[in-house]
Design an enzyme around this catalytic site. Structure first.
Site, PDB file in Angstrom:
ATOM      1  N   TYR A   1      -0.695  -0.236   9.986  1.00 17.56           N
ATOM      2  CA  TYR A   1      -1.222  -0.565   8.907  1.00 17.56           C
ATOM      3  C   TYR A   1       0.251  -0.641   7.525  1.00 17.56           C
ATOM      4  O   TYR A   1       0.880  -1.530   6.979  1.00 17.56           O
ATOM      5  CB  TYR A   1      -2.176  -0.316   7.997  1.00 17.56           C
ATOM      6  CG  TYR A   1      -2.637  -1.044   6.808  1.00 17.56           C
ATOM      7  CD1 TYR A   1      -3.011  -2.310   6.658  1.00 17.56           C
ATOM      8  CD2 TYR A   1      -2.649  -0.150   5.526  1.00 17.56           C
ATOM      9  CE1 TYR A   1      -3.417  -2.934   5.655  1.00 17.56           C
ATOM     10  CE2 TYR A   1      -2.985  -0.812   4.528  1.00 17.56           C
ATOM     11  CZ  TYR A   1      -3.378  -2.123   4.569  1.00 17.56           C
ATOM     12  OH  TYR A   1      -3.789  -2.758   3.234  1.00 17.56           O
TER      13      TYR A   1
ATOM     14  N   SER B   1       1.038  -1.142  -0.018  1.00 18.32           N
ATOM     15  CA  SER B   1       0.141   0.104   0.012  1.00 18.32           C
ATOM     16  C   SER B   1       0.807   1.232   0.043  1.00 18.32           C
ATOM     17  O   SER B   1       2.003   1.083   0.550  1.00 18.32           O
ATOM     18  CB  SER B   1      -0.739   0.159   1.115  1.00 18.32           C
ATOM     19  OG  SER B   1      -1.479   1.131   1.381  1.00 18.32           O
TER      20      SER B   1
ATOM     21  N   LYS C   1       2.967  -3.002   5.756  1.00 19.78           N
ATOM     22  CA  LYS C   1       3.400  -2.968   4.161  1.00 19.78           C
ATOM     23  C   LYS C   1       4.663  -2.582   4.101  1.00 19.78           C
ATOM     24  O   LYS C   1       5.307  -2.770   2.737  1.00 19.78           O
ATOM     25  CB  LYS C   1       2.406  -1.831   3.579  1.00 19.78           C
ATOM     26  CG  LYS C   1       0.981  -2.318   3.816  1.00 19.78           C
ATOM     27  CD  LYS C   1       0.714  -3.870   3.495  1.00 19.78           C
ATOM     28  CE  LYS C   1      -0.740  -4.244   3.355  1.00 19.78           C
ATOM     29  NZ  LYS C   1      -0.758  -5.555   2.724  1.00 19.78           N
TER      30      LYS C   1
END
Length: 258
Positions: free
Chosen positions: A161, A148, A165
């Site tokens: 998050y 991402s 990634k």
């Protein structure tokens, strides 16, 4: 090399996690259209079977193997099922991920962090351990991780998050360094915001839509089909000299100063 052989995936076997819908399903359809035999996987058996049936209906080859990627034995079963059905695994697209929490790193609980890492990073390592040796043996392999753009940018709320990634991006660099000379590539696709179920809260929020339009040079969210071509390219002979890279598919979000 003819036009068709550039992206020829005939006789190749591809596992795509999180492929019952969204970016994973679009990528699985793209690979199937170019001849790959695809393994559809996700947590819900009925959704996986429906997606596999959709691919078979368009003339592709697909099987459904439900899998919760946080459980090693289920990941092993996913790989074993592909090998049992078609003899090997040539392409892995680690697309499934979780985003269970948003907030400051100062409020991050250990169990939440462990859950993030287990699903978003550990599962990709398991998949590599279970499939890359066979790819090396045959001299052809493609290991693709869907990351991402939040793994490239700092953010006070979605930073955990993003941390997972960023770890995925380092994983493909490590794999590329080790196996590039053996015919195996490892790369990340880093999507911006796409119109998927996972991002529904963003593209249905008028304030977020307004912000994204002002911030993103394309002034729109991505459509899931716009990932498929990149996935096919990285999986095919065309992607053979692209290794260890993170390619952002984000409408220009990460290159804009605005």
């Amino acid at each position: 090399m003819s036009h068709s052989s550039l992206f020829d995936l005939r006789d190749k076997v591809a596992i795509i996690t999180g492929s019952s819908r969204g970016l994973g399903l679009a990528s699985a359809k793209g690979m199937a259209e170019h001849g790959a035999r695809v393994v559809i996987s996700g947590r819900k058996a009925d959704a996986c079977e429906a997606a596999a049936a959709e691919i078979r209906a368009m003339g592709g080859q697909a099987i459904a193997v439900p899998c919760n990627i946080s459980r090693k034995e289920e990941v092993q079963n996913l790989v074993d099922s592909a090998v049992k059905e078609w003899g090997r695994v040539d392409i892995v697209m680690a697309n499934a991920a979780i985003h269970p929490w948003i907030g400051s790193v100062l409020d991050l609980q250990e169990e939440t962090f462990n859950k993030f890492m287990q699903v978003n990073v550990q599962s990709s390592i398991w998949l590599a351990q279970m499939t890359v040796p066979g790819m090396v043996e045959r001299g052809y392999g493609r290991f693709i991780v869907v990351a991402s753009i939040v793994g490239l940018l700092g953010d006070s709320m979605t930073g955990t998050y993003g941390l997972t990634k960023a770890a995925d991006m380092q994983l493909v660099r490590n794999l590329a360094n080790e196996f590039a000379s053996k015919g195996v590539t490892a790369n990340c696709i880093a999507p911006g915001t796409f119109k998927t179920e996972m991002a529904r809260s963003q593209w249905e929020d008028p304030a977020m839509v307004e912000w994204y339009r002002a911030r993103n040079p394309s002034q729109r969210f991505g459509e899931v089909e716009e990932i498929a071509g990149l996935a096919v390219m990285l999986a095919s002979p065309s992607g053979g000299y692209i290794n260890g890279q993170t390619i952002a598919a984000d409408g220009g979000h990460t290159i804009s100063f605005r």
